[in-house]
Scaffold this motif. Structure first.
Motif, PDB file in Angstrom:
ATOM      1  N   GLY A  91       0.788  -1.225   0.000  1.00 26.48           N
ATOM      2  CA  GLY A  91       0.000   0.000   0.000  1.00 26.48           C
ATOM      3  C   GLY A  91       0.818   1.271   0.000  1.00 26.48           C
ATOM      4  O   GLY A  91       0.257   2.375  -0.062  1.00 26.48           O
ATOM      5  N   ALA A  92       2.141   1.158   0.062  1.00 28.67           N
ATOM      6  CA  ALA A  92       3.015   2.336   0.129  1.00 28.67           C
ATOM      7  C   ALA A  92       3.425   2.759  -1.282  1.00 28.67           C
ATOM      8  O   ALA A  92       4.573   2.574  -1.707  1.00 28.67           O
ATOM      9  CB  ALA A  92       4.249   2.040   0.976  1.00 28.67           C
ATOM     10  N   THR A  93       2.493   3.351  -2.019  1.00 28.60           N
ATOM     11  CA  THR A  93       2.761   3.677  -3.415  1.00 28.60           C
ATOM     12  C   THR A  93       3.785   4.794  -3.579  1.00 28.60           C
ATOM     13  O   THR A  93       4.551   4.794  -4.543  1.00 28.60           O
ATOM     14  CB  THR A  93       1.459   4.063  -4.133  1.00 28.60           C
ATOM     15  OG1 THR A  93       0.764   5.052  -3.366  1.00 28.60           O
ATOM     16  CG2 THR A  93       0.559   2.860  -4.304  1.00 28.60           C
ATOM     17  N   THR A  94       3.816   5.744  -2.660  1.00 27.80           N
ATOM     18  CA  THR A  94       4.810   6.818  -2.747  1.00 27.80           C
ATOM     19  C   THR A  94       6.219   6.234  -2.677  1.00 27.80           C
ATOM     20  O   THR A  94       7.103   6.592  -3.473  1.00 27.80           O
ATOM     21  CB  THR A  94       4.613   7.834  -1.610  1.00 27.80           C
ATOM     22  OG1 THR A  94       3.325   8.434  -1.734  1.00 27.80           O
ATOM     23  CG2 THR A  94       5.675   8.926  -1.665  1.00 27.80           C
ATOM     24  N   GLU A  95       6.433   5.348  -1.728  1.00 24.93           N
ATOM     25  CA  GLU A  95       7.727   4.678  -1.604  1.00 24.93           C
ATOM     26  C   GLU A  95       8.020   3.847  -2.847  1.00 24.93           C
ATOM     27  O   GLU A  95       9.155   3.815  -3.338  1.00 24.93           O
ATOM     28  CB  GLU A  95       7.730   3.779  -0.370  1.00 24.93           C
ATOM     29  CG  GLU A  95       9.006   2.968  -0.179  1.00 24.93           C
ATOM     30  CD  GLU A  95       8.902   1.996   0.985  1.00 24.93           C
ATOM     31  OE1 GLU A  95       9.584   0.950   0.932  1.00 24.93           O
ATOM     32  OE2 GLU A  95       8.134   2.263   1.926  1.00 24.93           O
ATOM     33  N   ALA A  96       7.019   3.166  -3.369  1.00 24.19           N
ATOM     34  CA  ALA A  96       7.197   2.312  -4.537  1.00 24.19           C
ATOM     35  C   ALA A  96       7.643   3.120  -5.747  1.00 24.19           C
ATOM     36  O   ALA A  96       8.570   2.734  -6.469  1.00 24.19           O
ATOM     37  CB  ALA A  96       5.894   1.579  -4.846  1.00 24.19           C
ATOM     38  N   ILE A  97       6.989   4.248  -5.980  1.00 26.46           N
ATOM     39  CA  ILE A  97       7.350   5.097  -7.117  1.00 26.46           C
ATOM     40  C   ILE A  97       8.769   5.631  -6.965  1.00 26.46           C
ATOM     41  O   ILE A  97       9.542   5.680  -7.935  1.00 26.46           O
ATOM     42  CB  ILE A  97       6.337   6.248  -7.258  1.00 26.46           C
ATOM     43  CG1 ILE A  97       4.967   5.684  -7.668  1.00 26.46           C
ATOM     44  CG2 ILE A  97       6.817   7.283  -8.272  1.00 26.46           C
ATOM     45  CD1 ILE A  97       3.828   6.677  -7.509  1.00 26.46           C
ATOM     46  N   ALA A  98       9.139   6.007  -5.748  1.00 25.60           N
ATOM     47  CA  ALA A  98      10.493   6.497  -5.491  1.00 25.60           C
ATOM     48  C   ALA A  98      11.520   5.413  -5.767  1.00 25.60           C
ATOM     49  O   ALA A  98      12.598   5.686  -6.324  1.00 25.60           O
ATOM     50  CB  ALA A  98      10.608   6.983  -4.054  1.00 25.60           C
ATOM     51  N   ARG A  99      11.221   4.171  -5.406  1.00 27.36           N
ATOM     52  CA  ARG A  99      12.127   3.055  -5.676  1.00 27.36           C
ATOM     53  C   ARG A  99      12.302   2.850  -7.179  1.00 27.36           C
ATOM     54  O   ARG A  99      13.419   2.614  -7.672  1.00 27.36           O
ATOM     55  CB  ARG A  99      11.579   1.778  -5.045  1.00 27.36           C
ATOM     56  CG  ARG A  99      11.633   1.726  -3.536  1.00 27.36           C
ATOM     57  CD  ARG A  99      13.028   1.434  -3.038  1.00 27.36           C
ATOM     58  NE  ARG A  99      13.035   1.060  -1.626  1.00 27.36           N
ATOM     59  CZ  ARG A  99      14.122   0.806  -0.936  1.00 27.36           C
ATOM     60  NH1 ARG A  99      15.314   0.868  -1.526  1.00 27.36           N
ATOM     61  NH2 ARG A  99      14.053   0.482   0.345  1.00 27.36           N
ATOM     62  N   ALA A 100      11.199   2.918  -7.912  1.00 26.48           N
ATOM     63  CA  ALA A 100      11.267   2.734  -9.360  1.00 26.48           C
ATOM     64  C   ALA A 100      12.085   3.843 -10.013  1.00 26.48           C
ATOM     65  O   ALA A 100      12.902   3.587 -10.908  1.00 26.48           O
ATOM     66  CB  ALA A 100       9.859   2.688  -9.951  1.00 26.48           C
ATOM     67  N   ALA A 101      11.883   5.080  -9.571  1.00 25.93           N
ATOM     68  CA  ALA A 101      12.655   6.201 -10.117  1.00 25.93           C
ATOM     69  C   ALA A 101      14.139   6.056  -9.773  1.00 25.93           C
ATOM     70  O   ALA A 101      15.014   6.368 -10.593  1.00 25.93           O
ATOM     71  CB  ALA A 101      12.110   7.519  -9.575  1.00 25.93           C
ATOM     72  N   GLU A 102      14.416   5.564  -8.568  1.00 29.06           N
ATOM     73  CA  GLU A 102      15.804   5.325  -8.163  1.00 29.06           C
ATOM     74  C   GLU A 102      16.441   4.264  -9.066  1.00 29.06           C
ATOM     75  O   GLU A 102      17.596   4.385  -9.478  1.00 29.06           O
ATOM     76  CB  GLU A 102      15.850   4.868  -6.709  1.00 29.06           C
ATOM     77  CG  GLU A 102      17.254   4.632  -6.171  1.00 29.06           C
ATOM     78  CD  GLU A 102      17.256   4.100  -4.742  1.00 29.06           C
ATOM     79  OE1 GLU A 102      18.357   3.826  -4.226  1.00 29.06           O
ATOM     80  OE2 GLU A 102      16.163   3.945  -4.151  1.00 29.06           O
ATOM     81  N   ALA A 103      15.678   3.216  -9.375  1.00 29.67           N
ATOM     82  CA  ALA A 103      16.172   2.168 -10.264  1.00 29.67           C
ATOM     83  C   ALA A 103      16.465   2.726 -11.645  1.00 29.67           C
ATOM     84  O   ALA A 103      17.477   2.378 -12.279  1.00 29.67           O
ATOM     85  CB  ALA A 103      15.149   1.038 -10.353  1.00 29.67           C
ATOM     86  N   ALA A 104      15.595   3.619 -12.130  1.00 29.77           N
ATOM     87  CA  ALA A 104      15.799   4.225 -13.444  1.00 29.77           C
ATOM     88  C   ALA A 104      17.068   5.069 -13.469  1.00 29.77           C
ATOM     89  O   ALA A 104      17.859   4.995 -14.423  1.00 29.77           O
ATOM     90  CB  ALA A 104      14.586   5.074 -13.813  1.00 29.77           C
ATOM     91  N   ASP A 105      17.270   5.871 -12.438  1.00 27.78           N
ATOM     92  CA  ASP A 105      18.465   6.715 -12.377  1.00 27.78           C
ATOM     93  C   ASP A 105      19.729   5.861 -12.305  1.00 27.78           C
ATOM     94  O   ASP A 105      20.750   6.171 -12.947  1.00 27.78           O
ATOM     95  CB  ASP A 105      18.392   7.646 -11.166  1.00 27.78           C
ATOM     96  CG  ASP A 105      17.332   8.720 -11.319  1.00 27.78           C
ATOM     97  OD1 ASP A 105      16.916   8.991 -12.464  1.00 27.78           O
ATOM     98  OD2 ASP A 105      16.907   9.291 -10.294  1.00 27.78           O
TER      99      ASP A 105
END
Length: 288
Positions: A91-105
């Motif tokens: 349920g922690a979508t904010t954290e999830a999106i941040a993780r995905a963006a971190e992976a992209a960078d």
């Protein structure tokens, strides 16, 4: 998109591999090399999280993306995406999106465009990072159909174009990525519903449901489509975490918010839903 074998393994998860198909992985890891064991664990954790089974995914995610040899850095985006899906399943979508963006960078810095495309695609499926995703995917679109479809998805979600999102769902399905297809259709349903186009919303939701049945996925976007509620994205996220038993203090720490802000969102969510007890949120949000 060109990718090394482990990146292609991640793509196969996006193609709708059910978690049940990966249950044999732990039994085989004893004879694998260290990298193979880590990859099997990452792939299984991702599949379980995409299937909406966070309790089963969580033990596999313990220690992921930490304490590895520097040579392992090439594969860290895969681990970060597993953590992203794990957070999303909780349920922690904010954290999830941040993780995905971190992976992209990280993928960009490592010169791994296939991983970067997958990471931005994941961020968009999770409902965020559209500006950054669109910017980077525009420069990566020439890599192939997956990158082009990911860019179209990012633009459609950013523009809140329900019709375009449904077309993206069909495009993902043609590529064989049933999880992404289901998420795009679910997002189309959400956009159409918020715009008051109930007929189009029902059509998109039905498409999302059929794709979910084929993939075995139960992602945040699919849950929203299946259980539409009069909540903002933030209210729904905080309510979902509360329904999973997190205290206001725990939620505030996880989302980097003040406790008072969490309390305010929970109050408004409860008022909109007509409930005053945290336990009542579970049924409304579909949290087990």
């Amino acid at each position: 998109v060109r990718a090394d074998p482990w990146s292609r393994g991640s793509y196969r998860l996006g193609f709708g591999a059910a978690a049940s198909r990966l249950r044999h992985v732990p039994r085989r890891t004893a004879s694998c090399c260290s990298r193979s064991r880590s990859s099997c664990r990452t792939l299984l954790a991702t599949a379980l999280a995409q299937a909406g089974r966070p309790a089963e995914a969580a033990p596999l995610l313990t220690g992921v993306a930490a304490g590895h040899h520097p040579a392992y850095r090439l594969y860290l985006p895969d681990d970060l995406l597993a953590l992203a899906w794990g957070a999303a399943a909780e349920g922690a979508t904010t954290e999830a999106i941040a993780r995905a963006a971190e992976a992209a960078d990280l993928a960009r810095d490592a010169g791994s465009p296939a991983y970067e495309v997958l990471a931005w695609q994941t961020a968009v499926q999770l409902g965020g990072a559209t500006a950054a995703a669109t910017r980077r995917l525009t420069s990566l679109a020439g890599l192939g159909p997956r990158a082009e479809t990911a860019l179209t998805h990012a633009k459609a979600w950013s523009d809140e174009d329900g019709d375009a999102l449904l077309e993206v769902a069909h495009a993902w399905a043609r590529l064989g990525d049933l999880v992404a297809a289901g998420d795009a259709a679910a997002q189309a349903a959400d956009v159409q519903r918020r715009a008051g186009r109930q007929g189009s919303a029902l059509t998109a939701a039905a498409t999302a449901e059929k794709l979910a049945e084929r993939s075995g996925a139960c992602t945040p976007a699919l849950v929203v489509a299946a259980r539409p509620l009069p909540l903002t994205a933030r209210e729904r996220e905080i309510a979902a975490l509360a329904a999973r038993g997190l205290s206001n203090k725990d939620i505030a720490a996880r989302l980097t918010l003040s406790v008072r802000t969490v309390e305010g969102h929970l109050y408004r969510a409860g008022h909109k839903l007509g409930v005053s007890e945290r336990a009542a949120l579970s049924g409304l949000l579909g949290v087990e």
